[in-house]
Scaffold this motif. Sequence first.
Motif, mmCIF file in Angstrom:
data_model
loop_
_atom_site.group_PDB
_atom_site.id
_atom_site.type_symbol
_atom_site.label_atom_id
_atom_site.label_comp_id
_atom_site.label_asym_id
_atom_site.label_seq_id
_atom_site.Cartn_x
_atom_site.Cartn_y
_atom_site.Cartn_z
ATOM 1 N N THR A 31 -14.259 123.006 -53.065
ATOM 2 C CA THR A 31 -15.475 123.771 -53.266
ATOM 3 C C THR A 31 -16.731 122.997 -52.902
ATOM 4 O OG1 THR A 31 -15.449 123.057 -55.568
ATOM 5 C CG2 THR A 31 -14.491 125.206 -55.058
ATOM 6 N N HIS A 52 -22.348 122.649 -62.527
ATOM 7 C CA HIS A 52 -21.056 123.347 -62.607
ATOM 8 C C HIS A 52 -21.289 124.857 -62.537
ATOM 9 C CE1 HIS A 52 -17.195 124.705 -64.733
ATOM 10 N NE2 HIS A 52 -16.895 124.337 -63.503
ATOM 11 N N VAL A 54 -19.583 128.581 -61.974
ATOM 12 C CA VAL A 54 -18.356 129.367 -62.070
ATOM 13 C C VAL A 54 -18.611 130.761 -61.515
ATOM 14 C CG1 VAL A 54 -16.703 130.476 -63.637
ATOM 15 C CG2 VAL A 54 -17.406 128.097 -64.020
ATOM 16 N N THR A 97 -16.312 126.387 -59.337
ATOM 17 C CA THR A 97 -14.987 126.852 -59.732
ATOM 18 C C THR A 97 -14.958 128.345 -59.489
ATOM 19 O OG1 THR A 97 -14.805 125.138 -61.439
ATOM 20 C CG2 THR A 97 -13.298 127.009 -61.578
ATOM 21 N N ASP A 98 -14.237 128.749 -58.453
ATOM 22 C CA ASP A 98 -14.187 130.156 -58.055
ATOM 23 C C ASP A 98 -12.929 130.784 -58.641
ATOM 24 O OD1 ASP A 98 -14.254 132.617 -56.877
ATOM 25 O OD2 ASP A 98 -14.358 131.905 -54.805
ATOM 26 N N ALA A 99 -13.107 131.620 -59.670
ATOM 27 C CA ALA A 99 -11.978 132.270 -60.342
ATOM 28 C C ALA A 99 -11.797 133.713 -59.893
ATOM 29 C CB ALA A 99 -12.179 132.223 -61.853
ATOM 30 N N GLN A 123 -9.753 134.758 -65.939
ATOM 31 C CA GLN A 123 -10.907 134.152 -65.263
ATOM 32 C C GLN A 123 -11.807 133.372 -66.213
ATOM 33 O OE1 GLN A 123 -12.953 136.422 -62.243
ATOM 34 N NE2 GLN A 123 -11.130 137.640 -61.777
ATOM 35 N N ALA A 126 -11.995 129.452 -66.551
ATOM 36 C CA ALA A 126 -12.818 128.572 -65.711
ATOM 37 C C ALA A 126 -14.114 128.156 -66.401
ATOM 38 C CB ALA A 126 -13.151 129.274 -64.393
ATOM 39 N N THR A 131 -20.831 124.504 -68.347
ATOM 40 C CA THR A 131 -21.099 125.342 -67.177
ATOM 41 C C THR A 131 -22.549 125.804 -67.234
ATOM 42 O OG1 THR A 131 -18.805 126.128 -67.059
ATOM 43 C CG2 THR A 131 -20.486 127.491 -66.011
#
Length: 312
Positions: A31, A52, A54, A97-99, A123, A126, A131
């Motif tokens: 990422t 961070h 998400v 962080t790609d959920a 999801q 994450a 975050t």
Amino acid sequence: MRSRRSLVAVLVSVLAPILTLTFLSPAASATSARPTGQSHAPSSQWSHGWTHYVALGDSYTSGPLIPFQRLDPVGCLRSTANYPSLVAYRLGHTVLTDASCAGADTGDMTSPQKITFGYNRPQFDALRPDTDLVTIGIGGNDHSVFGSVIGTCPGLRDSDPTGSPCREHFTVDGVDTLKAAITKTREDVEAVLDGVRERSPEATILLIGYPRIAPPSGTCPGILPFADGDYAWLNDIEETLNAALATAAANNGTTTFIDTYPASLGHDACADHAWIQGQHINPIGAANYHPNRWGMEGVAEVILGHLGERGW
């Protein structure tokens, strides 16, 4: 949405041999790497910002068939050039962080999602207390709204090409059943926003709306095979969904709704520089009725513009 998930499953199974040519390993699609084809350097104006990020969402976030597709997991049809990846790169110094996962609805935030070849973790897994940026693109799959439109309307066109057979099909006793379902979607999304805030109390939370699919006037049945009168109804459904998302964000009180609908004017599926793929799948570009790379870039610019305007 179960009907939409069926479409996604068929898409993966039919195109599996082609998809293997356009996938990267998870390590290759880190990422923090530069998104494929990205020509912009990270902006220093955000260098002091988020650490961070998400991304939560459905296929309008994950980017089915947009090169390059990730393997973690394959069934989510998650692109390294979707708008979360583009936003993270432009922000700089941000770990994404790609959920997001194709076919997801609000229930998949807290429960595992069944996908082709396995499951996607909830999801919300994450999210962390530290975050500091969250984008959420969800709601279109709840209560089968999107899947009902895509799965039903093209087949009704021939019955009344100049009328509104799909609108009539979903109107029962004078009530538009899809609009009624969207009211429930708003409640579902409000619960998601509360869950995000609980898990990431210090995060900037952005709820991302859906870009325009149909033009405000005119038709293109070879691309969008809807009856002429159903184009206005499709716009009405989408505007109702976006309004429900805006209300959910306002009711939450700590979430900002990012409206991508105005920016996508002139970039509907019928347009020369379309953000949305029409009825025909582009196996190396975009799933049918989904954003292409230009659409992802457009949505990313709307998000980045908002962040810059607010000075965050």
